[in-house]
Motif scaffolding. Structure first.
Motif, short mmCIF file in Angstrom:
data_model
loop_
_atom_site.label_atom_id
_atom_site.label_comp_id
_atom_site.label_asym_id
_atom_site.label_seq_id
_atom_site.Cartn_x
_atom_site.Cartn_y
_atom_site.Cartn_z
N ASN A 246 0.86 -1.19 0.00
CA ASN A 246 0.00 0.00 0.00
C ASN A 246 0.90 1.24 0.00
OD1 ASN A 246 -2.46 -1.57 0.27
ND2 ASN A 246 -1.79 -1.99 2.38
N GLY A 247 1.44 1.57 -1.16
CA GLY A 247 2.41 2.64 -1.27
C GLY A 247 1.79 4.02 -1.16
N VAL B 247 -3.69 15.01 7.44
CA VAL B 247 -4.74 14.07 7.86
C VAL B 247 -4.31 13.35 9.14
CG1 VAL B 247 -5.97 11.96 7.26
CG2 VAL B 247 -5.66 13.75 5.56
N ALA B 248 -3.08 12.87 9.18
CA ALA B 248 -2.58 12.17 10.36
C ALA B 248 -2.55 13.10 11.56
CB ALA B 248 -1.19 11.60 10.09
N HIS B 249 -2.09 14.32 11.35
CA HIS B 249 -1.99 15.28 12.44
C HIS B 249 -3.36 15.60 13.02
CE1 HIS B 249 -0.12 18.40 14.82
NE2 HIS B 249 -1.02 19.29 14.37
N SER B 250 -4.36 15.68 12.13
CA SER B 250 -5.71 16.00 12.60
C SER B 250 -6.29 14.89 13.45
CB SER B 250 -6.62 16.28 11.39
OG SER B 250 -6.82 15.07 10.65
N ARG B 251 -5.79 13.70 13.32
CA ARG B 251 -6.27 12.56 14.10
C ARG B 251 -5.36 12.25 15.29
NH1 ARG B 251 -7.67 8.45 9.01
NH2 ARG B 251 -9.34 9.75 8.11
N ASN B 252 -4.45 13.19 15.60
CA ASN B 252 -3.49 13.00 16.70
C ASN B 252 -2.66 11.72 16.52
OD1 ASN B 252 -4.25 15.37 18.16
ND2 ASN B 252 -6.08 14.25 18.90
N SER B 253 -2.33 11.48 15.28
CA SER B 253 -1.55 10.27 14.94
C SER B 253 -0.27 10.65 14.21
CB SER B 253 -2.38 9.34 14.03
OG SER B 253 -3.53 8.89 14.68
N LYS B 254 0.61 9.67 14.15
CA LYS B 254 1.84 9.82 13.38
C LYS B 254 1.82 8.89 12.19
CE LYS B 254 4.94 11.20 17.17
NZ LYS B 254 6.19 10.86 17.89
N LEU B 255 2.54 9.30 11.14
CA LEU B 255 2.67 8.45 9.96
C LEU B 255 3.83 7.47 10.15
CD1 LEU B 255 2.17 11.07 7.12
CD2 LEU B 255 0.60 9.21 7.71
N LYS B 256 3.54 6.18 9.99
CA LYS B 256 4.59 5.16 10.05
C LYS B 256 4.34 4.17 8.91
CE LYS B 256 6.32 6.67 13.98
NZ LYS B 256 7.67 7.30 14.03
N VAL C 292 4.40 0.63 7.99
CA VAL C 292 4.34 -0.58 8.81
C VAL C 292 4.31 -1.83 7.93
CG1 VAL C 292 3.00 -1.85 10.55
CG2 VAL C 292 3.12 0.66 10.63
N ALA C 293 5.09 -2.84 8.37
CA ALA C 293 5.06 -4.15 7.72
C ALA C 293 4.39 -5.13 8.65
CB ALA C 293 6.48 -4.60 7.41
N GLN C 294 3.61 -6.06 8.07
CA GLN C 294 2.91 -7.02 8.91
C GLN C 294 2.88 -8.38 8.22
OE1 GLN C 294 -0.52 -5.77 11.21
NE2 GLN C 294 -1.69 -7.54 10.45
N TYR C 295 3.05 -9.43 9.06
CA TYR C 295 2.92 -10.81 8.58
C TYR C 295 2.02 -11.54 9.56
CZ TYR C 295 4.01 -15.78 8.58
OH TYR C 295 3.89 -17.14 8.59
N ALA D 244 1.25 -11.19 4.03
CA ALA D 244 2.10 -10.08 4.45
C ALA D 244 1.72 -8.84 3.68
CB ALA D 244 3.57 -10.41 4.23
N SER D 245 1.93 -7.69 4.32
CA SER D 245 1.62 -6.40 3.67
C SER D 245 2.51 -5.32 4.23
CB SER D 245 0.16 -6.02 3.90
OG SER D 245 -0.09 -5.84 5.29
N VAL D 246 2.66 -4.26 3.46
CA VAL D 246 3.40 -3.07 3.91
C VAL D 246 2.59 -1.85 3.48
CG1 VAL D 246 5.64 -4.22 3.71
CG2 VAL D 246 4.79 -2.87 1.79
N GLY D 247 2.71 -0.77 4.26
CA GLY D 247 2.00 0.44 3.87
C GLY D 247 2.03 1.50 4.94
N LEU D 248 1.68 2.69 4.55
CA LEU D 248 1.65 3.83 5.47
C LEU D 248 0.40 3.75 6.33
CD1 LEU D 248 3.59 6.25 5.78
CD2 LEU D 248 2.01 7.58 4.38
N GLN D 249 0.58 3.93 7.65
CA GLN D 249 -0.54 3.85 8.57
C GLN D 249 -0.53 5.05 9.52
OE1 GLN D 249 -0.78 0.15 10.71
NE2 GLN D 249 -0.51 -1.13 8.87
#
Length: 819
Positions: A708-709, A740-749, A751-754, A759-764
């Protein structure tokens, strides 16, 4: 009374002869001194005889050169007033020698009897010149012609001694004399017809032992150019040590298997009389040397704690194999084989037979292999013709390496250590032999491996308390590679002192140049950059070929590139038992079949394939995962932030400066791949989660991973410069992601998951209560959810990018190879 023997190197020139006489003068009891020919003379005499046999008048030039050599030695040793008699003797001998060679020249025939006569002049001349010098120094003595007191059969060139007659003649000659010092030529004797015979090359040692046994000497001293017998050939093993004391039997084994310091038959006469024998250095006479004696409890303790006495080898061998189903259960096959070899005077050096009786293998000198095959095939012609036995097989270019020690019998596991050390270094054993005395384990190996094998075994048995040498070849000496070299340089002394590891960089390369060092040296880590620029043009094939051809022990190939072509050579290296440490992710994330093949090849050939830095740079991510699985745990899920680059970028991007500039800063500080799109496009993270999934036991390919690039497709077009320009044009896109991330009090990371085979990778968007939220700078984090850690994961967290960090991870893998 004691006997002293001085070899060819000890009497090679006038200055050496003076040292010999000074040693003799120090004696405080009656002595018999036996001397060899001047250094190199025997070979030149043989050459003269062979030239004459071939009808080549160059034999005269060889004789003239020899005459000058001896005349010069006499002139240098003797005062002018004492020279005439000695010079006349030399000329007289050479007149006689020239007459013999002329006869050979005319007949073009050189019999063994004539050859013995020719080579005897070497010892006769040297002993006569030394005798004249001793008289000039007022050293009273009696010269004895060994041919008159040592009687043999007529087996010319390797005569057998008649000890009964010889002992009587020597005793009569010595004990009837009023002198306390005797000088005799070595190597030569005579048969019942008084024809000159010789005792075999190296026979001067044997002559001295014969004299010692005949007079029941208090000791025998063999004086040579080394300080005793060594644990291995010092020309091959830099850390070879002098053997303080050993038994007659072990000394005999070592000398039989190539230890040139003493002639094998020498031991038998002194062993029968229990005469202590010393191997000493003419050029360091005060050094203790090696004592050979009968080992009892006291002398065994004095001999030290080493289980192995020494390592020696015989080269230029062939392995003969007689095989066939018709041999099983039929007596007499071995007898017929050895009779066939004996009739052709083929000496058998090693014997081994399978317990199934299906095959017998013997090792012989390579020069005898062809006539051995002809004789054996003729002997077994009936069985060969009806298919019961196969024609004799010959394998050439082999060597025997022997591990010798008196204490091996009482220590189990020696052969295991031996074969383990050889196996870990890719040295294939063709045949094995061990006597019931358990004093010797002999193995047949390829001749090309013998130097490496000697070093491997010496390291395994004699250097465990000193160091293990690691030979490192590095491809890629850019940002990370240069940091790695700097770290190796900084830690060299520490590794040697605390881990007993000598880490030597033996070859390096970049994309343009490559550099190797020879003769056991290491690359100078102070000047490697300048030296590399003067190196050869880089060729990956040539680099790999050189690494393999050098055939060094404990070799490790280090790939600090992102080059796909370099990744393709791993298997070739692993098949030669050369371990591979890869910073390069391409191989481990390539097609699954290739990944498994590399792992299997490493295991099959006793090498290591390590790639810890593929995930998490210097963090112990892969090793932790492997430890979990080896301990029986099962990985259910992996969540991770695996890109130090992307973490750095999103930790620093807040819209105040363009996204492109933050990426450029990350590249400038060494956090990105050479092409940052590999990081920002998610390819690098995909490779990392793929590698973790595979190490967790999953069969997975890159195309199985969902990406999810976040980069617009236009950013992947053109060059790296085009990429930066396009990112500047796409700044509103990146600013929108942040807002968008800042408005939700979140950070952009990223992330890879298996989990569950996917498995997947993408900005969360990462909320404040996540383990990923407080991840700063270039840090990575990996969460392992397993059967043992189902709710609270096992966390590995720390710096996941940077040249120094990555280099330290590669360094750690290199040390794992050493251990």
């Amino acid at each position: 009374m004691k006997v002293l023997k001085f070899g060819g190197s000890s009497v090679a020139k006038a200055a050496n002869i003076q040292k010999v006489v000074n040693i003799v003068k120090r004696g405080n009891e009656p002595q018999i001194v036996v001397v060899s020919a001047l250094g190199g003379v025997t070979d030149m005499l043989i050459k003269a005889g062979m030239l004459a046999e071939n009808g080549d008048e160059l034999y005269k030039e060889v004789l003239h050169e020899l005459e000058i050599k001896h005349l010069d030695a006499a002139r240098e040793l003797l005062p002018v007033t004492n020279q005439s008699g000695c010079l006349s003797m030399v000329k007289q001998y050479f007149n006689e020698l020239e007459d013999i060679c002329e006869g050979v020249y005319r007949l073009q025939e050189l019999s063994l009897r004539t050859k013995d006569r020719i080579v005897s002049f070497g010892e006769l001349l040297s002993s006569k010149i030394i005798s004249a010098y001793m008289l000039s120094q007022h050293v009273a003595h009696q010269w004895i012609d060994s041919r008159k007191v040592i009687k043999t059969n007529s087996n010319f060139s390797f005569a057998g001694v008649d000890f009964s007659e010889t002992n009587k003649l020597i005793s009569d000659a010595i004990f009837s004399s009023k002198e306390n010092l005797f000088l005799a030529p070595g190597f030569i004797a005579s048969d019942v017809n008084n024809h000159t015979t010789t005792l075999g090359r190296g026979g001067s040692d044997y002559t001295a032992a014969i004299f010692a046994a005949a007079v029941n000497a208090s000791s025998l001293e063999i004086w040579t150019d080394v300080t005793g017998m060594m644990t291995a050939d010092p020309r091959w093993v830099a850390n070879a040590k002098t053997i303080d004391s050993t038994s007659y039997q072990a000394a005999m084994e070592l000398s039989h298997f190539g230890a040139k310091v003493i002639y094998p038959p020498t031991i038998q006469p002194v062993m029968q009389q229990n005469i202590p024998t010393y191997i000493k250095n003419t050029f360091a006479p005060d050094e203790k040397g090696t004592l050979i004696q009968e080992l009892n409890s006291a002398s065994s303790a004095a001999a030290g704690t080493e289980i192995i006495t020494g390592i020696s080898s015989i080269n230029s061998l062939a392995l003969l194999s007689l095989e066939g189903s018709g041999m099983v259960g039929i007596p007499g096959f071995s007898k017929r084989l050895f009779e066939a070899l004996a009739n052709e005077k083929v000496n058998v050096i090693l014997i081994t037979q399978s317990s199934s009786e299906h095959s017998i293998c013997v090792a012989v000198n390579a020069a005898d292999a062809s006539k051995a095959k002809e004789a054996v095939d003729k002997t077994f012609e009936p069985e060969i013709s009806n298919g019961k036995v196969e024609p004799l097989k010959i394998e050439r270019e082999l060597s025997i390496i022997a591990l010798v020690g008196d204490k091996m019998k009482s220590h189990p596991g020696i052969s295991g250590r031996m074969f383990g050390a050889l196996g870990r270094n890719g040295i294939n054993v063709r045949a094995i032999a061990q006597g019931s005395s358990e004093r010797n384990i002999s193995t047949v190996i390829a001749a090309a491996d013998v130097k490496k094998a000697v070093n491997v075994l010496h390291e395994a048995f004699f250097e465990s308390t000193t160091y293990k040498q690691l030979n490192i070849f590095i491809v890629g000496v850019g940002n990370v590679g240069s940091k790695l070299i700097a770290q190796l340089k900084q830690q060299q002394e520490f590794l040697l002192e605390h881990s007993n590891i000598q880490a030597r960089i033996t070859g390096i390369a970049n994309s343009r140049k490559m550099l190797f060092v020879d003769n056991g040296n290491a690359i100078n880590l102070n000047t490697w950059q300048q030296d590399l620029e003067k190196g050869d043009q880089m060729s990956l094939d040539k680099f790999v070929e050189t690494v393999i051809d050098k055939n060094l022990r404990n070799a490790v190939f280090v790939d600090v590139t992102a080059n796909g072509e370099v990744a393709k050579v791993y298997k070739q290296l692993l098949e030669k038992s050369i371990s591979v440490v890869a910073c390069n992710k391409i191989a481990a994330s390539s097609a699954y079949d290739n990944y498994k093949s590399l792992k299997f090849t490493a295991n099959e050939f006793n090498a290591l394939y390590l790639f810890e830095t593929n995930v998490g740079a210097g963090l112990p991510v892969i090793s932790t995962l492997n430890d979990l699985r080896k301990s029986g745990d099962v990985v259910n899920k992996i969540q991770a932030v695996l890109s130090g680059t992307l973490n750095f970028v999103f930790n620093h991007y807040n819209g105040s400066v363009p996204f492109a500039e933050v990426v450029r800063q990350a590249q400038k500080e060494g956090y990105t791949e050479p092409d940052p799109r590999l990081d920002l496009g998610g390819t690098d993270v995909m490779r990392k989660i793929l590698i973790l999934a595979r190490e967790a036991g999953e069969q997975m390919e890159m195309e199985d991973i969902t990406n999810n690039g976040f980069l617009p497709a236009s950013c992947f077009e053109g060059s790296v410069d085009d990429f930066y320009a396009e990112m500047l044009r796409q700044e509103p896109h990146f600013r929108a992601l942040y807002d968008v991330a800042h408005s939700r009090n979140s950070k952009l990371k990223f992330v890879a998951q298996y989990e569950g085979g996917k498995a997947s990778v993408g900005l969360q968007h990462i909320p404040a209560d996540s383990d990923f939220y407080h991840l700063y700078g270039k840090d990575n984090i990996v969460l392992f959810y397993t059967q043992r850690y189902p709710v609270q994961p096992l966390v590995v967290k720390g710096a996941g990018a940077g040249a120094d960090v990555t280099a330290s991870g590669v360094f750690a893998d290199i040390i794992r190879v050493a251990r």
